[in-house]
Design a protein around this motif. Structure first.
Motif, PDB file in Angstrom:
ATOM      1  N   ILE A  99      52.102  58.211  38.278  1.00 43.43           N
ATOM      2  CA  ILE A  99      51.369  57.839  37.092  1.00 43.43           C
ATOM      3  C   ILE A  99      51.833  56.655  36.482  1.00 43.43           C
ATOM      4  O   ILE A  99      53.144  56.714  36.027  1.00 43.43           O
ATOM      5  N   ALA A 100      51.218  55.482  36.293  1.00 44.93           N
ATOM      6  CA  ALA A 100      51.754  54.428  35.877  1.00 44.93           C
ATOM      7  C   ALA A 100      51.299  54.217  34.275  1.00 44.93           C
ATOM      8  O   ALA A 100      52.365  53.268  33.535  1.00 44.93           O
ATOM      9  N   ASP A 101      50.010  54.382  33.909  1.00 42.24           N
ATOM     10  CA  ASP A 101      49.614  54.119  32.833  1.00 42.24           C
ATOM     11  C   ASP A 101      48.421  55.049  32.485  1.00 42.24           C
ATOM     12  O   ASP A 101      47.445  55.148  33.047  1.00 42.24           O
ATOM     13  N   LEU A 102      48.443  55.696  31.259  1.00 41.28           N
ATOM     14  CA  LEU A 102      47.249  56.530  30.807  1.00 41.28           C
ATOM     15  C   LEU A 102      46.345  55.858  30.201  1.00 41.28           C
ATOM     16  O   LEU A 102      45.259  56.760  30.245  1.00 41.28           O
ATOM     17  N   THR A 103      46.364  54.622  30.139  1.00 43.09           N
ATOM     18  CA  THR A 103      45.251  53.979  29.359  1.00 43.09           C
ATOM     19  C   THR A 103      43.745  54.290  29.877  1.00 43.09           C
ATOM     20  O   THR A 103      43.880  53.771  31.345  1.00 43.09           O
ATOM     21  N   GLY A 104      43.051  54.679  29.424  1.00 49.86           N
ATOM     22  CA  GLY A 104      41.586  54.545  29.972  1.00 49.86           C
ATOM     23  C   GLY A 104      41.172  55.822  30.732  1.00 49.86           C
ATOM     24  O   GLY A 104      40.065  55.809  31.340  1.00 49.86           O
ATOM     25  N   ALA A 105      42.364  56.654  31.070  1.00 48.64           N
ATOM     26  CA  ALA A 105      41.876  57.928  31.415  1.00 48.64           C
ATOM     27  C   ALA A 105      40.517  58.570  31.105  1.00 48.64           C
ATOM     28  O   ALA A 105      39.497  58.937  32.104  1.00 48.64           O
ATOM     29  N   GLY A 106      40.408  59.029  30.086  1.00 46.95           N
ATOM     30  CA  GLY A 106      39.028  59.254  29.394  1.00 46.95           C
ATOM     31  C   GLY A 106      37.831  58.558  29.757  1.00 46.95           C
ATOM     32  O   GLY A 106      36.996  59.131  29.839  1.00 46.95           O
ATOM     33  N   ASP A 107      38.283  57.127  29.396  1.00 48.77           N
ATOM     34  CA  ASP A 107      37.016  56.348  29.546  1.00 48.77           C
ATOM     35  C   ASP A 107      36.491  56.376  30.889  1.00 48.77           C
ATOM     36  O   ASP A 107      35.061  56.249  31.179  1.00 48.77           O
ATOM     37  N   LEU A 108      37.304  56.357  32.065  1.00 48.98           N
ATOM     38  CA  LEU A 108      37.023  56.482  33.147  1.00 48.98           C
ATOM     39  C   LEU A 108      36.533  57.716  33.750  1.00 48.98           C
ATOM     40  O   LEU A 108      35.566  57.905  34.799  1.00 48.98           O
ATOM     41  N   PHE A 109      37.067  58.875  33.063  1.00 53.21           N
ATOM     42  CA  PHE A 109      36.375  60.270  33.547  1.00 53.21           C
ATOM     43  C   PHE A 109      35.178  60.390  32.959  1.00 53.21           C
ATOM     44  O   PHE A 109      33.985  60.531  33.874  1.00 53.21           O
ATOM     45  N   MET A 143      33.957  66.159  39.134  1.00 51.06           N
ATOM     46  CA  MET A 143      34.931  65.815  40.087  1.00 51.06           C
ATOM     47  C   MET A 143      35.074  64.357  40.307  1.00 51.06           C
ATOM     48  O   MET A 143      36.036  63.427  40.685  1.00 51.06           O
ATOM     49  N   LEU A 144      33.929  63.483  40.217  1.00 52.37           N
ATOM     50  CA  LEU A 144      33.683  62.088  40.308  1.00 52.37           C
ATOM     51  C   LEU A 144      34.509  61.750  38.868  1.00 52.37           C
ATOM     52  O   LEU A 144      35.360  60.621  39.233  1.00 52.37           O
ATOM     53  N   GLY A 145      34.445  62.248  37.642  1.00 59.20           N
ATOM     54  CA  GLY A 145      35.268  61.904  36.707  1.00 59.20           C
ATOM     55  C   GLY A 145      36.843  62.071  37.087  1.00 59.20           C
ATOM     56  O   GLY A 145      37.490  61.115  36.516  1.00 59.20           O
ATOM     57  N   SER A 146      37.222  63.219  37.523  1.00 53.84           N
ATOM     58  CA  SER A 146      38.406  63.384  37.885  1.00 53.84           C
ATOM     59  C   SER A 146      39.137  62.357  38.650  1.00 53.84           C
ATOM     60  O   SER A 146      40.129  61.879  38.802  1.00 53.84           O
ATOM     61  N   LEU A 147      38.356  61.887  39.976  1.00 51.63           N
ATOM     62  CA  LEU A 147      38.644  60.915  40.722  1.00 51.63           C
ATOM     63  C   LEU A 147      38.809  59.490  40.091  1.00 51.63           C
ATOM     64  O   LEU A 147      39.598  58.943  40.433  1.00 51.63           O
ATOM     65  N   ALA A 148      37.973  59.357  39.107  1.00 49.93           N
ATOM     66  CA  ALA A 148      38.122  58.073  38.492  1.00 49.93           C
ATOM     67  C   ALA A 148      39.260  57.912  37.444  1.00 49.93           C
ATOM     68  O   ALA A 148      40.032  57.012  37.372  1.00 49.93           O
ATOM     69  N   ALA A 149      39.517  59.049  36.989  1.00 47.48           N
ATOM     70  CA  ALA A 149      40.548  58.988  35.927  1.00 47.48           C
ATOM     71  C   ALA A 149      41.951  58.916  36.701  1.00 47.48           C
ATOM     72  O   ALA A 149      42.915  58.202  36.289  1.00 47.48           O
ATOM     73  N   ALA A 150      42.010  59.576  37.954  1.00 47.59           N
ATOM     74  CA  ALA A 150      43.230  59.818  38.938  1.00 47.59           C
ATOM     75  C   ALA A 150      43.394  58.366  39.214  1.00 47.59           C
ATOM     76  O   ALA A 150      44.743  57.718  39.321  1.00 47.59           O
ATOM     77  N   GLU A 151      42.480  57.437  39.501  1.00 47.33           N
ATOM     78  CA  GLU A 151      42.501  56.156  40.162  1.00 47.33           C
ATOM     79  C   GLU A 151      43.016  55.231  38.878  1.00 47.33           C
ATOM     80  O   GLU A 151      44.029  54.619  39.160  1.00 47.33           O
ATOM     81  N   ILE A 152      42.629  55.575  37.740  1.00 51.58           N
ATOM     82  CA  ILE A 152      42.798  54.579  36.630  1.00 51.58           C
ATOM     83  C   ILE A 152      44.382  54.752  36.459  1.00 51.58           C
ATOM     84  O   ILE A 152      45.022  53.738  35.674  1.00 51.58           O
ATOM     85  N   ILE A 153      45.061  55.708  36.097  1.00 53.02           N
ATOM     86  CA  ILE A 153      46.140  56.203  35.660  1.00 53.02           C
ATOM     87  C   ILE A 153      47.466  55.930  36.953  1.00 53.02           C
ATOM     88  O   ILE A 153      48.363  55.865  36.490  1.00 53.02           O
ATOM     89  N   SER A 154      46.921  55.595  37.881  1.00 50.79           N
ATOM     90  CA  SER A 154      47.839  55.046  38.896  1.00 50.79           C
ATOM     91  C   SER A 154      48.593  53.742  38.938  1.00 50.79           C
ATOM     92  O   SER A 154      49.214  53.397  39.580  1.00 50.79           O
ATOM     93  N   HIS A 155      47.897  52.753  38.016  1.00 52.02           N
ATOM     94  CA  HIS A 155      48.132  51.629  37.854  1.00 52.02           C
ATOM     95  C   HIS A 155      48.004  51.106  36.557  1.00 52.02           C
ATOM     96  O   HIS A 155      47.264  52.004  35.629  1.00 52.02           O
ATOM     97  N   VAL A 156      48.428  50.042  35.980  1.00 47.08           N
ATOM     98  CA  VAL A 156      48.478  49.560  34.697  1.00 47.08           C
ATOM     99  C   VAL A 156      47.023  48.952  34.425  1.00 47.08           C
ATOM    100  O   VAL A 156      46.539  48.199  35.201  1.00 47.08           O
ATOM    101  N   ALA A 185      42.989  49.412  32.373  1.00 43.63           N
ATOM    102  CA  ALA A 185      41.959  50.622  32.173  1.00 43.63           C
ATOM    103  C   ALA A 185      40.654  50.055  32.988  1.00 43.63           C
ATOM    104  O   ALA A 185      39.687  50.726  32.495  1.00 43.63           O
ATOM    105  N   ARG A 186      40.806  49.165  34.029  1.00 46.65           N
ATOM    106  CA  ARG A 186      39.656  48.879  34.734  1.00 46.65           C
ATOM    107  C   ARG A 186      39.991  48.980  36.467  1.00 46.65           C
ATOM    108  O   ARG A 186      41.116  49.011  36.769  1.00 46.65           O
ATOM    109  N   PRO A 187      39.211  49.788  36.966  1.00 46.78           N
ATOM    110  CA  PRO A 187      39.460  50.252  38.481  1.00 46.78           C
ATOM    111  C   PRO A 187      39.900  48.953  39.180  1.00 46.78           C
ATOM    112  O   PRO A 187      39.553  47.885  39.314  1.00 46.78           O
ATOM    113  N   GLU A 188      40.951  49.271  40.188  1.00 50.52           N
ATOM    114  CA  GLU A 188      41.333  48.332  40.953  1.00 50.52           C
ATOM    115  C   GLU A 188      41.113  48.662  42.362  1.00 50.52           C
ATOM    116  O   GLU A 188      40.934  47.714  43.202  1.00 50.52           O
TER     117      GLU A 188
END
Length: 333
Positions: A272-282, A301-314, A316-319
């Motif tokens: 977990i690098a940064d919790l910013t945007g977890a709810g937005d991406l969920f 599950m699509l929401g969970s996967l998106a939230a997991a991707e976003i909190i893995s980096h700094v 709030a936009r997907p990398e």
């Protein structure tokens, strides 16, 4: 019903995020409450920016982040939000256009500058947000593009934008247009402080049928009903809105549709690098799935996967392409 052109239209604050890492003692020296979101004026924005360490900018705002997530899944996204005719506004518009997001809102000319949020990330990955709303507050009913609303399967409203009176009327106008076109309307409660300010108005939107879908985390659900008992809040949510989605952090999420309840686990995260945007991406994953008529469990599950991707980096936009993340998780996208 008019022809669907967009899976999701999001309406909210168009904000440029300015992110920097900070130690706990920096927050103490600046008198900041860790994990909070506060609104600041231009003078305070300039003062805090001068004290921050090295930072980088990225287009943000809750609704904008959700639109970016929908686009990353391969969905057709649109966004309505106000930026100024300035460098930050052009930066924001370029980012949205580059993602293929339809952005019909005209620039604000001769008024407040484009909004910016200075986000301080502490070593525990918690974020403390200091937001100067600027041009965001100038969204009016005239900015609600009827053709875009009518062509969106779901219109998603950001609770943070409920502060300015003109924006409230813009929300209500969007809801009226969407429902007249046979579309669905969703709202995110945004945060507990936002709920505390507008609890009665949010409940009125739900009970009066202005919104069909509510997104909240467990703290916001408790604040909405002024209770410390989560089951009580869940029971009241069932009665007040046709569909409610409650995120529970590491415990996943739950979907409430009348008497139906679906529990969805959180997706694993290595770091977990940064919790910013977890709810937005969920919300982006859930709404994308819902617009494509997927089952609630798949939407979650699509929401969970998106939230997991976003909190893995700094940021709030997907990398990583969320359509690829979904495919790796065995889900359609």
């Amino acid at each position: 019903m008019s022809q669907t052109k967009f899976d999701v239209l999001t309406i909210g604050n168009a904000i440029v995020d300015v992110l920097a890492h900070a130690e706990e003692d920096f927050l103490v020296r600046e008198g900041l409450v860790k994990g909070s979101m506060r609104l600041i004026d231009t003078e305070e924005a300039e003062r805090l920016y001068g004290h921050m360490g090295p930072a980088h900018m990225i287009s943000g705002g809750c609704a904008g982040n959700t639109a970016a997530g929908v686009a990353s899944f391969g969905g057709r996204a649109a966004f309505i939000g106000k930026v100024a005719d300035d460098d930050l506004g052009r930066f924001y518009r370029h980012d949205m256009n580059a993602l293929g997001i339809h952005f019909p809102t005209a620039d604000l000319v001769g008024g407040a500058p484009t909004a910016r949020s200075m986000i301080l990330i502490t070593p525990d990955s918690e974020r403390t947000m200091n937001t100067h709303l600027g041009a965001c507050q100038e969204l009016t009913p005239a900015d609600i593009d009827r053709a875009t609303v009518e062509a969106a399967e779901i219109t998603y409203l950001e609770g943070y934008l409920w502060d300015p009176p003109k924006a409230k009327e813009a929300f209500r106008e969007a809801s009226r247009i969407a429902h007249a076109a046979g579309r669905r309307v969703a709202i995110t409660l945004s945060d507990s402080f936002c709920v505390s300010r507008y609890r009665e108005e949010f409940l009125q939107l739900m009970r009066g049928g202005a919104v069909d879908i509510v997104f909240a985390n467990n703290h916001e659900a408790l604040a909405l009903y002024e209770t410390s008992d989560f089951e009580t809040a869940v029971g009241l949510l069932r009665k007040d809105v046709p569909l409610a989605v409650v995120t529970l952090g590491a415990a996943g999420s739950m979907v409430l549709a009348g008497e139906e309840e679906v529990r969805v686990p959180a997706a694993p995260v290595e770091r977990i690098a940064d919790l910013t945007g977890a709810g937005d991406l969920f919300a982006s994953g859930f709404l994308y799935g819902l617009a494509r008529n997927m089952a609630y469990a798949e939407c979650g599950m699509l929401g969970s996967l998106a939230a997991a991707e976003i909190i893995s980096h700094v940021g709030a936009r997907p990398e990583t392409s969320l359509s690829r993340v979904a495919a790796q998780g065995g889900l359609p996208a």
